[in-house]
Design a protein around this motif. Sequence first.
Motif, PDB file in Angstrom:
ATOM      1  N   TYR A  69     -28.976 -67.699  14.970  1.00  0.00           N
ATOM      2  CA  TYR A  69     -27.516 -67.723  14.849  1.00  0.00           C
ATOM      3  C   TYR A  69     -26.904 -66.345  15.124  1.00  0.00           C
ATOM      4  CZ  TYR A  69     -27.488 -72.407  12.690  1.00  0.00           C
ATOM      5  OH  TYR A  69     -27.601 -73.757  12.460  1.00  0.00           O
ATOM      6  N   LYS A  70     -27.448 -65.319  14.473  1.00  0.00           N
ATOM      7  CA  LYS A  70     -26.888 -63.977  14.603  1.00  0.00           C
ATOM      8  C   LYS A  70     -26.971 -63.492  16.042  1.00  0.00           C
ATOM      9  CE  LYS A  70     -27.211 -59.242  12.830  1.00  0.00           C
ATOM     10  NZ  LYS A  70     -27.924 -58.332  11.894  1.00  0.00           N
ATOM     11  N   LYS A  71     -28.114 -63.699  16.684  1.00  0.00           N
ATOM     12  CA  LYS A  71     -28.290 -63.240  18.055  1.00  0.00           C
ATOM     13  C   LYS A  71     -27.318 -63.958  18.992  1.00  0.00           C
ATOM     14  CE  LYS A  71     -32.383 -62.292  19.347  1.00  0.00           C
ATOM     15  NZ  LYS A  71     -33.809 -62.376  19.720  1.00  0.00           N
ATOM     16  N   LEU A  72     -27.156 -65.263  18.797  1.00  0.00           N
ATOM     17  CA  LEU A  72     -26.233 -66.034  19.632  1.00  0.00           C
ATOM     18  C   LEU A  72     -24.798 -65.553  19.450  1.00  0.00           C
ATOM     19  CD1 LEU A  72     -25.705 -68.402  21.558  1.00  0.00           C
ATOM     20  CD2 LEU A  72     -25.615 -69.911  19.560  1.00  0.00           C
ATOM     21  N   PHE A  73     -24.422 -65.278  18.196  1.00  0.00           N
ATOM     22  CA  PHE A  73     -23.058 -64.812  17.934  1.00  0.00           C
ATOM     23  C   PHE A  73     -22.828 -63.427  18.532  1.00  0.00           C
ATOM     24  CE2 PHE A  73     -19.937 -62.501  15.391  1.00  0.00           C
ATOM     25  CZ  PHE A  73     -18.854 -63.365  15.478  1.00  0.00           C
ATOM     26  N   MET A  74     -23.786 -62.512  18.397  1.00  0.00           N
ATOM     27  CA  MET A  74     -23.627 -61.161  18.919  1.00  0.00           C
ATOM     28  C   MET A  74     -23.551 -61.166  20.448  1.00  0.00           C
ATOM     29  SD  MET A  74     -23.285 -59.068  16.447  1.00  0.00           S
ATOM     30  CE  MET A  74     -23.582 -57.490  17.253  1.00  0.00           C
ATOM     31  N   VAL A  75     -24.396 -61.960  21.081  1.00  0.00           N
ATOM     32  CA  VAL A  75     -24.364 -62.050  22.542  1.00  0.00           C
ATOM     33  C   VAL A  75     -23.015 -62.596  23.011  1.00  0.00           C
ATOM     34  CG1 VAL A  75     -25.306 -63.324  24.506  1.00  0.00           C
ATOM     35  CG2 VAL A  75     -26.848 -62.228  22.895  1.00  0.00           C
ATOM     36  N   SER A  76     -22.482 -63.552  22.263  1.00  0.00           N
ATOM     37  CA  SER A  76     -21.207 -64.161  22.632  1.00  0.00           C
ATOM     38  C   SER A  76     -20.030 -63.244  22.323  1.00  0.00           C
ATOM     39  CB  SER A  76     -21.023 -65.491  21.893  1.00  0.00           C
ATOM     40  OG  SER A  76     -22.072 -66.384  22.153  1.00  0.00           O
ATOM     41  N   ALA A  77     -19.982 -62.717  21.083  1.00  0.00           N
ATOM     42  CA  ALA A  77     -18.819 -61.948  20.619  1.00  0.00           C
ATOM     43  C   ALA A  77     -18.781 -60.534  21.198  1.00  0.00           C
ATOM     44  CB  ALA A  77     -18.811 -61.890  19.097  1.00  0.00           C
ATOM     45  N   VAL A  78     -19.906 -59.832  21.159  1.00  0.00           N
ATOM     46  CA  VAL A  78     -19.943 -58.461  21.656  1.00  0.00           C
ATOM     47  C   VAL A  78     -20.110 -58.432  23.172  1.00  0.00           C
ATOM     48  CG1 VAL A  78     -21.168 -56.255  21.554  1.00  0.00           C
ATOM     49  CG2 VAL A  78     -20.872 -57.624  19.478  1.00  0.00           C
ATOM     50  N   GLY A  79     -20.919 -59.340  23.694  1.00  0.00           N
ATOM     51  CA  GLY A  79     -21.175 -59.345  25.129  1.00  0.00           C
ATOM     52  C   GLY A  79     -20.152 -60.103  25.945  1.00  0.00           C
ATOM     53  N   PHE A  80     -20.184 -61.422  25.853  1.00  0.00           N
ATOM     54  CA  PHE A  80     -19.394 -62.242  26.775  1.00  0.00           C
ATOM     55  C   PHE A  80     -17.901 -62.206  26.471  1.00  0.00           C
ATOM     56  CE2 PHE A  80     -18.311 -66.212  29.094  1.00  0.00           C
ATOM     57  CZ  PHE A  80     -18.882 -65.865  30.309  1.00  0.00           C
ATOM     58  N   PHE A  81     -17.509 -62.199  25.184  1.00  0.00           N
ATOM     59  CA  PHE A  81     -16.086 -62.167  24.854  1.00  0.00           C
ATOM     60  C   PHE A  81     -15.431 -60.876  25.336  1.00  0.00           C
ATOM     61  CE2 PHE A  81     -13.009 -60.321  21.866  1.00  0.00           C
ATOM     62  CZ  PHE A  81     -11.918 -61.129  22.160  1.00  0.00           C
ATOM     63  N   LEU A  82     -16.033 -59.722  24.998  1.00  0.00           N
ATOM     64  CA  LEU A  82     -15.439 -58.450  25.401  1.00  0.00           C
ATOM     65  C   LEU A  82     -15.460 -58.289  26.921  1.00  0.00           C
ATOM     66  CD1 LEU A  82     -16.750 -56.071  22.599  1.00  0.00           C
ATOM     67  CD2 LEU A  82     -14.420 -56.931  22.946  1.00  0.00           C
ATOM     68  N   PHE A  83     -16.496 -58.834  27.569  1.00  0.00           N
ATOM     69  CA  PHE A  83     -16.500 -58.836  29.030  1.00  0.00           C
ATOM     70  C   PHE A  83     -15.321 -59.630  29.568  1.00  0.00           C
ATOM     71  CE2 PHE A  83     -17.634 -61.575  32.684  1.00  0.00           C
ATOM     72  CZ  PHE A  83     -17.547 -60.614  33.687  1.00  0.00           C
ATOM     73  N   GLN A  84     -15.116 -60.841  29.063  1.00  0.00           N
ATOM     74  CA  GLN A  84     -14.028 -61.681  29.544  1.00  0.00           C
ATOM     75  C   GLN A  84     -12.669 -61.048  29.282  1.00  0.00           C
ATOM     76  OE1 GLN A  84     -13.840 -64.417  31.353  1.00  0.00           O
ATOM     77  NE2 GLN A  84     -16.049 -64.522  31.620  1.00  0.00           N
ATOM     78  N   TYR A  85     -12.503 -60.452  28.111  1.00  0.00           N
ATOM     79  CA  TYR A  85     -11.222 -59.844  27.751  1.00  0.00           C
ATOM     80  C   TYR A  85     -10.900 -58.677  28.679  1.00  0.00           C
ATOM     81  CZ  TYR A  85      -7.527 -57.680  24.967  1.00  0.00           C
ATOM     82  OH  TYR A  85      -6.340 -57.145  24.570  1.00  0.00           O
ATOM     83  N   TYR A 168     -20.997 -56.687  29.652  1.00  0.00           N
ATOM     84  CA  TYR A 168     -21.737 -57.710  30.385  1.00  0.00           C
ATOM     85  C   TYR A 168     -23.211 -57.336  30.502  1.00  0.00           C
ATOM     86  CZ  TYR A 168     -22.597 -61.382  33.765  1.00  0.00           C
ATOM     87  OH  TYR A 168     -23.082 -62.495  34.397  1.00  0.00           O
ATOM     88  N   GLY A 169     -23.454 -56.033  30.639  1.00  0.00           N
ATOM     89  CA  GLY A 169     -24.841 -55.573  30.648  1.00  0.00           C
ATOM     90  C   GLY A 169     -25.523 -55.865  29.327  1.00  0.00           C
ATOM     91  N   TYR A 170     -24.815 -55.626  28.213  1.00  0.00           N
ATOM     92  CA  TYR A 170     -25.347 -55.963  26.883  1.00  0.00           C
ATOM     93  C   TYR A 170     -25.680 -57.445  26.813  1.00  0.00           C
ATOM     94  CZ  TYR A 170     -25.321 -56.861  21.830  1.00  0.00           C
ATOM     95  OH  TYR A 170     -25.653 -57.279  20.563  1.00  0.00           O
ATOM     96  N   TYR A 171     -24.749 -58.260  27.283  1.00  0.00           N
ATOM     97  CA  TYR A 171     -24.938 -59.717  27.284  1.00  0.00           C
ATOM     98  C   TYR A 171     -26.149 -60.120  28.120  1.00  0.00           C
ATOM     99  CZ  TYR A 171     -23.940 -64.382  29.215  1.00  0.00           C
ATOM    100  OH  TYR A 171     -24.033 -65.662  29.659  1.00  0.00           O
ATOM    101  N   THR A 172     -26.287 -59.496  29.290  1.00  0.00           N
ATOM    102  CA  THR A 172     -27.396 -59.822  30.189  1.00  0.00           C
ATOM    103  C   THR A 172     -28.746 -59.496  29.554  1.00  0.00           C
ATOM    104  OG1 THR A 172     -26.004 -59.381  32.116  1.00  0.00           O
ATOM    105  CG2 THR A 172     -28.383 -59.357  32.463  1.00  0.00           C
ATOM    106  N   ILE A 173     -28.823 -58.319  28.928  1.00  0.00           N
ATOM    107  CA  ILE A 173     -30.091 -57.857  28.360  1.00  0.00           C
ATOM    108  C   ILE A 173     -30.520 -58.692  27.158  1.00  0.00           C
ATOM    109  CG2 ILE A 173     -31.195 -55.928  27.153  1.00  0.00           C
ATOM    110  CD1 ILE A 173     -29.469 -54.064  28.930  1.00  0.00           C
ATOM    111  N   PHE A 174     -29.578 -58.944  26.239  1.00  0.00           N
ATOM    112  CA  PHE A 174     -29.955 -59.552  24.963  1.00  0.00           C
ATOM    113  C   PHE A 174     -29.857 -61.078  24.950  1.00  0.00           C
ATOM    114  CE2 PHE A 174     -28.932 -55.182  23.856  1.00  0.00           C
ATOM    115  CZ  PHE A 174     -30.058 -54.842  23.129  1.00  0.00           C
ATOM    116  N   SER A 175     -29.468 -61.678  26.086  1.00  0.00           N
ATOM    117  CA  SER A 175     -29.473 -63.141  26.156  1.00  0.00           C
ATOM    118  C   SER A 175     -30.829 -63.683  26.612  1.00  0.00           C
ATOM    119  CB  SER A 175     -28.385 -63.631  27.117  1.00  0.00           C
ATOM    120  OG  SER A 175     -28.639 -63.174  28.436  1.00  0.00           O
TER     121      SER A 175
END
Length: 302
Positions: A69-85, A168-175
């Motif tokens: 759960y935590k990993k999925l949330f961090m990848v989404s919130a820190v990685g993909f959300f901030l990338f999209q914003y 996005y790099g964070y998202y790529t690495i930790f997904s």
Amino acid sequence: MLTRSNLYVELILFVVAFFWGVNPAVMKLGMADIPVLSYNAARLLVAVMGAWIAVGISKTYHPIDREDYKKLFMVSAVGFFLFQYLFSMGVQLTTAGNSSLLLALLPVSVALINWVLRLEKISFMMSLGILFSLFGVVLIIVGSGKKLSLSSEHLIGALYLLGAQAFYGYYTIFSKDLLNKYSSYLISAWIFTITTTIFFIPACYEMIHLNWSRISLTGWLSTVFSGAFPLCIGNFLWIWGTGKIGSTKASLYNNIAPIFAVASGYVLLNETFSLVQFSGAAVIFFGLYLTRIKKAAIFSRS
């Protein structure tokens, strides 16, 4: 040897590059009619619906284990959300061609994050490639027709997009760990869902006060196209194609996207592309050539 199967995969990746290339121009058309936060929240909602339909059709649903759960949330919130914003803000402030060229810097972001977190070492050639790529970014900004200053919209847009690449790099690495355990369809659906939910927080006030009935057909078509094709279908096809022919060969198609971006910006938005910008693009691609990592994999985009 190029087999018929590989040719089919490469044609699909060419289509994905087209989707990703025209996406900044299509988004700018939509954001001319819809405020940026409302626009991106709406296109994410389109992607969410498409992703869960894909999960249902592929029959790949599986409950997420508690420890993930935590990993999925961090990848989404820190990685993909901030990338999209940051991506949506950056696209609004610079040209479609510039946006796509700056998005091509993902290998640089991944290399820097790996170096900062001591996951991988940066070689001399990679360091040289990063410097070339950043110099290319400066040429792109300078060649956009505005002087280089803190008040320049192109500079601010570039900073937004460079920040987007870092997340996005964070998202790529930790997904990667999640993709090793669950299907790409399921992880994409959950990441889109979490990102969209978070995105509705800053966009909520704007969306409530927006007169949706006055949005033009162009605005609606832009929203649906960007959410369904570059964001949802493009990601699924990219993951599939990468699995078929490998990330190194697939990544070559990532560098085709700026060509479509410049062309669509010229046709749809009457944007220009100067000789200085062309030189900046050439320097960026040379830098990316130097920093190419054979095992690098890009999970999704736009």
